[in-house]
Design an enzyme around this catalytic site. Structure first.
Site, PDB file in Angstrom:
ATOM      1  N   HIS A  61     -28.033  -3.546 -30.748  1.00 26.19           N
ATOM      2  CA  HIS A  61     -28.216  -4.983 -30.999  1.00 26.19           C
ATOM      3  C   HIS A  61     -27.792  -5.326 -32.430  1.00 26.19           C
ATOM      4  CE1 HIS A  61     -31.467  -5.297 -27.789  1.00 26.19           C
ATOM      5  NE2 HIS A  61     -31.553  -4.022 -28.063  1.00 26.19           N
ATOM      6  N   THR A  63     -29.412  -8.053 -35.343  1.00 31.70           N
ATOM      7  CA  THR A  63     -30.686  -8.771 -35.467  1.00 31.70           C
ATOM      8  C   THR A  63     -30.531 -10.291 -35.441  1.00 31.70           C
ATOM      9  OG1 THR A  63     -30.486  -8.747 -37.870  1.00 31.70           O
ATOM     10  CG2 THR A  63     -31.727  -6.939 -36.858  1.00 31.70           C
ATOM     11  N   GLU A 126     -31.589  -1.873 -33.641  1.00 34.28           N
ATOM     12  CA  GLU A 126     -31.209  -3.173 -34.197  1.00 34.28           C
ATOM     13  C   GLU A 126     -30.451  -2.969 -35.504  1.00 34.28           C
ATOM     14  OE1 GLU A 126     -31.579  -6.357 -33.301  1.00 34.28           O
ATOM     15  OE2 GLU A 126     -33.081  -6.335 -31.702  1.00 34.28           O
ATOM     16  N   ASP A 174     -24.889  -9.888 -28.394  1.00 33.77           N
ATOM     17  CA  ASP A 174     -24.956  -8.939 -29.505  1.00 33.77           C
ATOM     18  C   ASP A 174     -24.796  -7.513 -28.995  1.00 33.77           C
ATOM     19  OD1 ASP A 174     -27.726  -9.314 -28.418  1.00 33.77           O
ATOM     20  OD2 ASP A 174     -28.276  -7.832 -29.911  1.00 33.77           O
TER      21      ASP A 174
HETATM   22 ZN   LIG Z   1     -30.259  -7.958 -28.883  1.00 30.21          ZN
END
Ligand SMILES: [Zn+2]
Length: 255
Positions: A61, A63, A126, A174
């Site tokens: 991901h 953030t 993340e 993302d």
């Molecule tokens: Zn995400």
């Protein structure tokens, strides 16, 4: 820097984590078989052959926040109901927030193949990045070191290093198109199309191929966009031109 001083701002969340883990120890140690819905009570006889279930996917991901501190705050407040196992800051610092064997809340409503509970099967990472800037070299170096460890410890297949956008194509985008999927694939994390794309046969079914790769294709244009965000980062749209079709075919053949 972040831990073990008397003014540690995460003292309360650290304490709460330990308390919660203790309650899970109780759950795991319970040797009363669960009653069935028909009212009968199964007998419990312990087996001796078992271990912990382990993660088999890694979901990456960004953030979409402005600092590491902001993300740490988000993940230490109960009201946000989101978390990840690891957060990697722009300068390459890695913060672990949850044991790898426990379930973080990073995927949300997500599907990959027939797996409808990605959080139970994955590690969430993340990257501290606002979504419209390149990822720093230090951050990617730390990510690669972390991915290497995870891949080795849990025998995670290369194809199972995926993006949040892959598993939630209608909701998420993302990590952004700046994310270096090609470099990561060369290191064994994720797939990458062949440099010379073979022409897909006339009977090739894009929707079926995307589904076999893992995408939820109920919204086909979102699935195509998510595929392109990962594999054709120079054209992130839902247009399936010849290049898109042949790229899907290339990834499909690696399944
Ligand atoms: Zn995400």
């Amino acid at each position: 820097m972040i831990s073990s001083c008397s003014t540690n701002p995460y003292r309360l969340s650290n304490k709460s984590y330990k308390k919660q883990v203790k309650s899970y120890q109780k759950t795991i140690g319970n040797t009363n078989a669960k009653p069935l819905q028909n009212g009968s009570n199964p007998e419990w006889i312990s087996t001796v052959n078992f271990n912990l279930r382990k993660p088999n996917f890694v979901v990456i991901h960004h953030t979409a926040q402005n600092s590491l501190q902001q993300t740490l705050k988000t993940f230490t407040l109960t009201r946000t109901q989101v978390s990840a196992h690891y957060v990697i800051s722009d300068d390459g610092t890695v913060v672990q927030m949850l044991n790898d064997y426990l379930r973080a809340w990073h995927g949300g409503n997500a599907i990959w193949g027939k797996n409808t509970d990605i959080n139970s099967a994955s590690i969430g990472i993340e990257l501290d990045n606002n979504g419209s800037e390149p990822f720093s070299e230090a951050q990617i170096n730390s990510l690669v070191a972390l991915l290497s460890r995870l891949k080795k410890d849990y025998s995670i297949p290369s194809a199972n290093f995926i993006a949040h956008s892959d598993i939630a194509p209608t909701r998420k985008s993302d990590p952004s198109a700046f994310f270096p999927w090609k470099n990561l694939a060369e290191l064994g994390f994720g797939l990458w199309p062949d440099p010379q794309l073979e022409k897909a046969p006339d009977y090739f079914n894009i929707e079926q191929a995307l589904r076999i790769i893992g995408y939820d294709t109920r919204n086909l244009s979102s699935a195509i966009r998510a595929f392109k965000l990962h594999y054709i980062q120079s054209e992130v749209d839902d247009i399936f031109n010849e290049k898109t079709i042949n790229t899907i075919y290339s990834i499909y053949k690696k399944q």
